[in-house]
Design a protein around this motif. Structure first.
Motif, mmCIF file in Angstrom:
data_model
loop_
_atom_site.group_PDB
_atom_site.id
_atom_site.type_symbol
_atom_site.label_atom_id
_atom_site.label_comp_id
_atom_site.label_asym_id
_atom_site.label_seq_id
_atom_site.Cartn_x
_atom_site.Cartn_y
_atom_site.Cartn_z
ATOM 1 N N VAL A 198 46.808 33.360 36.076
ATOM 2 C CA VAL A 198 45.762 32.356 35.875
ATOM 3 C C VAL A 198 45.413 31.804 37.251
ATOM 4 N N HIS A 199 44.144 31.894 37.627
ATOM 5 C CA HIS A 199 43.684 31.398 38.933
ATOM 6 C C HIS A 199 42.694 30.250 38.711
ATOM 7 N N ARG A 200 42.738 29.279 39.605
ATOM 8 C CA ARG A 200 41.761 28.177 39.548
ATOM 9 C C ARG A 200 40.591 28.462 40.494
ATOM 10 N N ARG A 201 40.060 29.644 40.399
ATOM 11 C CA ARG A 201 38.902 30.054 41.200
ATOM 12 C C ARG A 201 38.301 31.295 40.551
ATOM 13 N N SER A 202 37.080 31.627 40.956
ATOM 14 C CA SER A 202 36.462 32.870 40.502
ATOM 15 C C SER A 202 36.798 33.965 41.499
ATOM 16 N N VAL A 203 37.301 35.071 41.005
ATOM 17 C CA VAL A 203 37.667 36.205 41.853
ATOM 18 C C VAL A 203 36.451 37.118 41.993
ATOM 19 N N SER A 204 36.241 37.673 43.178
ATOM 20 C CA SER A 204 35.049 38.477 43.456
ATOM 21 C C SER A 204 35.191 39.898 42.899
ATOM 22 N N ASP A 205 34.033 40.568 42.753
ATOM 23 C CA ASP A 205 34.034 41.972 42.327
ATOM 24 C C ASP A 205 34.858 42.828 43.281
ATOM 25 N N GLN A 206 34.732 42.538 44.580
ATOM 26 C CA GLN A 206 35.447 43.333 45.590
ATOM 27 C C GLN A 206 36.959 43.189 45.410
ATOM 28 N N GLU A 207 37.408 41.963 45.174
ATOM 29 C CA GLU A 207 38.834 41.722 44.979
ATOM 30 C C GLU A 207 39.326 42.422 43.711
ATOM 31 N N MET A 208 38.557 42.347 42.636
ATOM 32 C CA MET A 208 38.946 42.984 41.385
ATOM 33 C C MET A 208 38.971 44.503 41.507
ATOM 34 N N ALA A 209 38.019 45.062 42.266
ATOM 35 C CA ALA A 209 37.981 46.518 42.435
ATOM 36 C C ALA A 209 39.279 47.028 43.057
ATOM 37 N N GLY A 210 39.884 46.203 43.920
ATOM 38 C CA GLY A 210 41.125 46.610 44.568
ATOM 39 C C GLY A 210 42.357 46.509 43.684
ATOM 40 N N ARG A 211 42.226 45.833 42.546
ATOM 41 C CA ARG A 211 43.382 45.656 41.658
ATOM 42 C C ARG A 211 43.801 46.967 40.998
ATOM 43 N N PHE A 212 42.809 47.811 40.689
ATOM 44 C CA PHE A 212 43.069 48.997 39.876
ATOM 45 C C PHE A 212 42.905 50.252 40.724
ATOM 46 N N GLN A 213 44.031 50.857 41.079
ATOM 47 C CA GLN A 213 44.007 52.131 41.795
ATOM 48 C C GLN A 213 44.824 53.121 40.989
ATOM 49 N N ARG A 214 44.158 54.189 40.567
ATOM 50 C CA ARG A 214 44.821 55.187 39.733
ATOM 51 C C ARG A 214 44.693 56.550 40.393
ATOM 52 N N GLN A 215 45.794 57.265 40.489
ATOM 53 C CA GLN A 215 45.789 58.562 41.169
ATOM 54 C C GLN A 215 44.831 59.509 40.459
ATOM 55 N N GLY A 216 43.901 60.102 41.248
ATOM 56 C CA GLY A 216 42.944 61.027 40.666
ATOM 57 C C GLY A 216 41.796 60.348 39.952
ATOM 58 N N GLY A 217 41.738 59.023 40.046
ATOM 59 C CA GLY A 217 40.671 58.287 39.375
ATOM 60 C C GLY A 217 41.035 58.013 37.932
ATOM 61 N N PRO A 218 40.380 57.034 37.316
ATOM 62 C CA PRO A 218 40.715 56.695 35.933
ATOM 63 C C PRO A 218 40.347 57.833 34.986
ATOM 64 N N PRO A 219 41.238 58.195 34.024
ATOM 65 C CA PRO A 219 40.902 59.249 33.073
ATOM 66 C C PRO A 219 39.747 58.853 32.156
#
Length: 239
Positions: A206-227
């Protein structure tokens, strides 16, 4: 936090090599439904968990859904609506849920209640247009919102932004209901089975701020890309 019900700790969370930016021993919890949950007490007046107009919130988690019926809203995390006798029953300050959709998919759901001066309560629910494929395993989900500004609502599935729609009583500029009720992970409504999450949960935040698209994009890294990339629900024609 306090554990209630059938909670299994030290389960495998998202790990390498599939998720290369995770620790090799990253652990998650398994919730088996029927009210299984973690309870976090609200510390009182200066609580980190209380949000009202002008406050920005971002809710995020990793989830691996094991069972979810079409149309079923399962709680990831929420404040209020525990049905504690100490508070009103319509006291949802904020919540992040998944809702079963057709074809083995699930949408995101953000829900809170507001009340007018007449103590009339209104439910404000935002549902994502994009969905996640349950059978694909681990997914990262998040929603951000600034209370009092319904146009600020944003969602992400696996790091990708998704639009959505306000339904139930629609968008509002009114503040949410705020009190000292608990934060629960995994269920609501005194542990109602129909609102309980069945599967694995990791890294709820839970964050007391709005997280940016750029920050969220970095959260999910999946080998070979998402199935499975988050699939957009087609717009219904306007009659």
């Amino acid at each position: 936090s306090v554990r209630q019900g059938d909670v299994v700790r030290d389960q495998a969370g998202p790990r390498p090599p599939e998720f290369p930016n995770m620790d090799a021993d990253n652990a998650a919890v398994q919730l088996k439904g029927n009210g299984a949950r973690f309870e976090i007490k609200d510390p009182g007046p200066q609580s980190f968990y209380k949000f009202t107009n002008g406050d920005a919130i971002t809710l995020e988690a990793w989830i691996k859904v094991e069972s979810l019926r079409t149309g079923q809203p399962a709680y990831i995390v929420g404040k209020g609506r525990t049905l504690s006798p100490r508070f009103g029953k319509d006291n949802q300050n904020w919540s992040l849920r998944v809702v079963g959709a057709a074809d083995g998919q699930a949408a995101l759901s953000f829900l809170f209640t507001s009340s007018s001066d007449a103590q009339i309560f209104h439910w404000h629910r935002w549902t994502s247009a994009a969905t996640l494929h349950i059978a694909a395993g681990w997914h990262h989900v998040a929603v951000a919102y600034e209370f009092g500004k319904p146009e600020t609502i944003k969602g992400w599935i696996d790091g990708l932004p998704t639009a959505g729609k306000w339904d139930a009583d629609g968008p509002t500029v009114d503040p949410p209901v705020v009190d000292d009720d608990d934060v629960w992970i995994g269920t609501s409504l005194n542990g109602n089975a129909g609102n309980s999450f069945v599967g694995l949960i990791d890294m709820v935040a839970v964050h007391r701020r709005s997280v940016s698209d750029q920050e969220m994009a970095g959260r999910f890294q999946r080998q070979g890309g998402p199935p499975v990339v988050a699939s957009a629900t087609p717009e219904m024609p306007k009659l």
